[in-house]
Design an enzyme around this catalytic site. Structure first.
Site, PDB file in Angstrom:
ATOM      1  CG  ASN A 122     -18.392  -1.049   3.534  1.00 52.92           C
ATOM      2  OD1 ASN A 122     -18.341   0.156   4.151  1.00 52.92           O
ATOM      3  ND2 ASN A 122     -17.859  -1.170   2.270  1.00 52.92           N
ATOM      4  CD  GLU A 128     -10.714  -2.767  -1.620  1.00 52.24           C
ATOM      5  OE1 GLU A 128     -10.667  -3.869  -1.381  1.00 52.24           O
ATOM      6  OE2 GLU A 128     -11.958  -2.349  -1.836  1.00 52.24           O
ATOM      7  CG  HIS A 178     -16.614  -8.439   0.379  1.00 50.71           C
ATOM      8  ND1 HIS A 178     -15.844  -8.382  -0.833  1.00 50.71           N
ATOM      9  CD2 HIS A 178     -16.677  -7.419   1.185  1.00 50.71           C
ATOM     10  CE1 HIS A 178     -15.732  -6.918  -0.678  1.00 50.71           C
ATOM     11  NE2 HIS A 178     -16.090  -6.330   0.381  1.00 50.71           N
ATOM     12  N   GLY A 226     -17.119  -6.470   6.922  1.00 46.98           N
ATOM     13  CA  GLY A 226     -17.389  -6.490   8.519  1.00 46.98           C
ATOM     14  C   GLY A 226     -18.345  -7.572   9.100  1.00 46.98           C
ATOM     15  CB  SER A 227     -20.998  -9.506   7.504  1.00 44.80           C
ATOM     16  OG  SER A 227     -21.839  -8.463   7.123  1.00 44.80           O
ATOM     17  CG  ASP A 256     -19.517  -1.233  -1.708  1.00 44.30           C
ATOM     18  OD1 ASP A 256     -18.203  -0.773  -1.165  1.00 44.30           O
ATOM     19  OD2 ASP A 256     -19.822  -2.461  -1.059  1.00 44.30           O
ATOM     20  CG  HIS A 257     -16.231  -3.248  -3.754  1.00 43.63           C
ATOM     21  ND1 HIS A 257     -14.813  -3.385  -3.145  1.00 43.63           N
ATOM     22  CD2 HIS A 257     -16.764  -3.328  -2.449  1.00 43.63           C
ATOM     23  CE1 HIS A 257     -14.713  -3.563  -2.296  1.00 43.63           C
ATOM     24  NE2 HIS A 257     -15.820  -3.604  -1.645  1.00 43.63           N
ATOM     25  CG  HIS A 290     -14.180  -2.489   2.321  1.00 46.51           C
ATOM     26  ND1 HIS A 290     -15.157  -2.730   1.255  1.00 46.51           N
ATOM     27  CD2 HIS A 290     -13.953  -1.485   2.458  1.00 46.51           C
ATOM     28  CE1 HIS A 290     -15.191  -1.402   0.507  1.00 46.51           C
ATOM     29  NE2 HIS A 290     -14.452  -0.621   1.550  1.00 46.51           N
ATOM     30  CD  GLU A 330     -19.947  -6.806  -1.049  1.00 51.32           C
ATOM     31  OE1 GLU A 330     -20.670  -6.716  -0.114  1.00 51.32           O
ATOM     32  OE2 GLU A 330     -18.795  -6.127  -1.325  1.00 51.32           O
ATOM     33  CG  ASP A 338     -11.930  -2.478  -5.232  1.00 50.96           C
ATOM     34  OD1 ASP A 338     -10.572  -2.665  -5.442  1.00 50.96           O
ATOM     35  OD2 ASP A 338     -12.690  -3.387  -4.903  1.00 50.96           O
ATOM     36  CB  SER A 368     -23.146  -2.835  -5.044  1.00 54.01           C
ATOM     37  OG  SER A 368     -24.214  -3.618  -4.974  1.00 54.01           O
TER      38      SER A 368
END
Length: 477
Positions: free
Chosen positions: A377, A262, A315, A357-358, A197-198, A355, A270, A232, A150
Site C-alpha cells: 500500500n 488485517e 502509516h 509502505g510509504s 482499504d481499511h 501496509h 491514516e 480491518d 478508503s
C-alpha cells in the site's frame, strides 16, 4: 436488442445501438452511461437465454473481445482498440486481461507475482485525476496496478457537499469511482485490481453498500463490480476478527471476490484512524495467529484471501529509526503454516500485504517480497507527490497566477492559460507518475506484462510544452 457474451459464458439481451454511428454523437455518452448504470441497478433488464453453438459462434465473432475483457467499453459506448483489445499479455496467464480483474484472474495475477518475485503497488485514490495518474504510471511501467478507495476517500470522491448519513456518500463515491476505473483501465490497456482499504467495524455498513452494488452488477455481468475488499478488525479480539471475516468471505466468495484481512495493528494515522499510541507488541503478528487465520478462512468454499499481517508497519512517513520493521516475521509465518499443511519448508502458502509502505527502507521492501508479499500500500508518498506538482507549478508561474490580467509579459496580458485548473492538476499527475515509477522499481514490478514501452499519446489537445499555450486549430481549452 442485440446480444453479448459475458464472462460467465451466458448470453444476454442488451439494449442499445448495434453500431455507435447510428446514434447522434451528442447523445452517445449520456445514453451509454445511463445504460451502464441501469444494467447495474436493474438486473431485470438482462435476460439470460440459451443459444445454439452456431449462434454462439456468430456472436463470438462479432464481439470476441468480451470473452476476455471487461464490459465497460461495451456498456459505455467507448471504442476499444489497440492495447485495450489485446487478447492476452505475453508474460501473464491467459486469464489476466486489460481492465478490472475479478475471480480467478485476480488469483492468477497474485500467484504470478509471488512466483516471479514482484509485488503490485496499491494506491489510495480520491479523485479521477489520481486514478488516471495510476493508470498512466502502470502502462508506462508495463505493469498491473491496484487502485483502492478508503471510506474517507470514497466520500470525497462523491463530494463533501453530499450527506454521508449511513455512509451513503461513501458508498456512492466508491461505486462511482469503480465505474470510472472500469471505463478507463481498459483504455490504458493494463490489468487493475479494484480494491477498498481499511474497513473497521464501525465502517461495515459502507462495505455492505458496496457489496450490494457488486451483487447487482454480478446479476447482470456475471462478475462483481469490485475485485476485492479489506476488512480491518485488528483492534477487535482475534476470534471476533476471524468470525466476522468468515461471514463476509462467504458472501463475497459467491461472486468470486477476494478478501484482505488485517491481523495485528498498523501504527500511525491514516484517514481518521489513529493508532499512534498503540502498544509496540501489537505491531507484530505471531505465526500461530497467522496460521489460525489461514486455517479458518480456508474452510469457506472457494475462499480467496490475503493477510495484512503486522511486522512493525506504520502509516505515514517518519524520521529514520522511528519505525522498526521485521519482515522475518513473514518468513517465519510461511514456514509455520507450511509445516501445518505438510508442505515443503520453503513454500509460501500465505499471500501477504504490506501496509504502511510509504517511506520504508528498500531492503525491508525487498525482503518482504521474498517472504510472500504480493501487494504494498502506498498513500502518504503519493499524496506528497501530488501536492509537490501543484506547489512546483505555482512556484514556476507565480507571477502569472496573482491576477486574471497582467503578468511580466505585459499589464494587459491575460493569465487564463496559467490558472486553468487543468494546468496544476496535470503537473500533479506528472509528479505522481514519476513517484510511482520508483514504487514499481522498488517492487520489482516493471515489464511484467510484456507489452514493451508505451507509445506517446497523439492529438493531445490543450496547453503543451514547458510554457502553457494554445494550439492553433485545436479545440478551445
Amino acid at each position: 436488442f442485440f446480444f453479448a457474451l459475458n464472462r460467465s459464458g451466458k448470453w444476454r439481451h442488451r439494449i442499445g445501438p448495434r453500431n455507435l454511428s447510428m446514434a447522434p454523437s451528442t447523445l452517445l455518452l449520456p445514453l451509454s452511461l445511463g445504460l451502464a448504470f441501469a444494467y447495474s441497478y436493474a438486473p431485470a433488464l438482462a435476460v439470460h437465454t440459451p443459444t445454439t453453438p452456431l449462434t454462439m459462434r456468430t456472436h463470438a465473432t462479432m464481439r470476441m473481445h468480451t470473452l476476455r475483457m471487461g464490459l465497460a467499453a461495451d456498456d459505455m459506448g467507448i471504442p476499444c482498440e489497440g492495447e485495450c483489445a489485446i487478447g492476452e499479455y505475453p508474460k501473464m496467464p491467459a486469464s489476466v486481461h486489460p481492465g478490472v480483474l475479478t475471480g480467478q484472474s485476480v488469483v492468477d495475477l497474485l500467484e504470478t507475482a509471488k512466483e516471479e518475485g514482484f509485488a503490485i503497488p496499491a494506491v489510495n485514490c480520491v479523485t479521477s485525476s489520481s486514478i488516471n495518474a495510476c493508470l498512466e504510471a502502470a502502462r508506462k511501467n508495463d505493469a498491473p496496478v491496484i487502485i483502492q478507495f478508503s471510506s474517507g476517500g470514497s466520500q470525497f470522491y462523491a463530494g463533501k457537499g453530499l450527506d454521508n448519513t449511513d455512509y451513503r456518500a461513501a458508498i456512492a463515491g466508491a461505486v462511482s469511482g469503480a465505474y470510472h476505473v472500469r471505463a478507463m483501465a481498459e483504455q490504458y490497456g493494463v490489468p487493475v485490481i479494484l480494491h477498498t482499504d481499511h474497513c473497521a467495524k464501525k465502517l461495515l455498513p459502507w462495505l455492505d453498500g458496496m457489496l450490494s452494488a457488486s451483487e447487482r452488477y454480478f446479476e447482470v455481468h456475471g462478475e462483481p463490480l469490485f475485485s476485492s475488499h479489506m476488512i480491518d478488525l485488528s483492534e477487535e479480539p482475534l476470534d471476533e476478527n476471524i468470525e466476522i471475516c468468515k461471514e463476509y468471505l462467504e458472501r463475497m466468495s459467491k461472486m468470486g471476490m477476494l478478501l484482505e484481512m488485517e491481523l495485528g495493528i498498523t501504527g500511525g494515522e491514516e484517514d481518521g484512524v489513529n493508532n499512534e499510541d498503540v502498544a509496540p507488541e501489537d505491531l507484530y503478528s505471531k505465526p500461530e495467529e497467522i496460521w489460525e487465520v489461514y486455517k479458518e478462512l480456508s474452510t469457506v468454499p472457494d475462499a480467496r484471501f490475503t493477510v495484512a499481517a503486522a511486522f512493525g508497519n506504520v502509516h505515514g512517513v517518519y524520521a529514520p529509526g522511528n519505525v522498526v520493521l521485521d519482515p522475518s516475521i513473514l518468513s517465519k509465518a510461511q514456514a509455520y503454516v507450511s509445516s501445518q499443511l505438510d508442505l515443503a519448508a520453503d513454500s509460501k502458502p500465505v499471500s501477504f500485504v504490506f501496509h504502511g509502505g510509504s517511506g520504508s527502507a528498500l531492503s525491508d521492501i525487498k525482503t518482504s517480497i521474498t517472504a510472500g508479499v504480493i501487494k504494498m500500500n502506498i498513500d502518504t508518498d503519493t499524496q506528497w507527490s501530488y501536492w509537490s506538482g501543484i506547489r512546483d507549478f505555482e512556484a514556476k508561474y507565480h507571477e502569472y497566477l496573482q491576477t486574471q490580467i497582467g503578468n511580466p509579459e505585459g499589464a494587459d496580458k491575460p493569465n487564463k492559460k496559467y490558472y486553468d485548473p487543468r494546468m496544476p492538476i496535470r503537473s500533479a499527475e506528472d509528479t505522481t507518475v514519476q513517484r510511482l515509477q520508483q514504487c514499481f522499481e522498488d517492487l520489482n514490478c516493471i515489464g511484467v506484462l510484456g507489452l514493451g514501452d508505451a507509445s506517446e499519446p497523439s492529438n493531445v489537445l490543450g496547453p503543451e510544452g514547458d510554457v502553457p499555450r494554445r494550439r492553433r486549430g485545436g479545440l478551445p481549452v
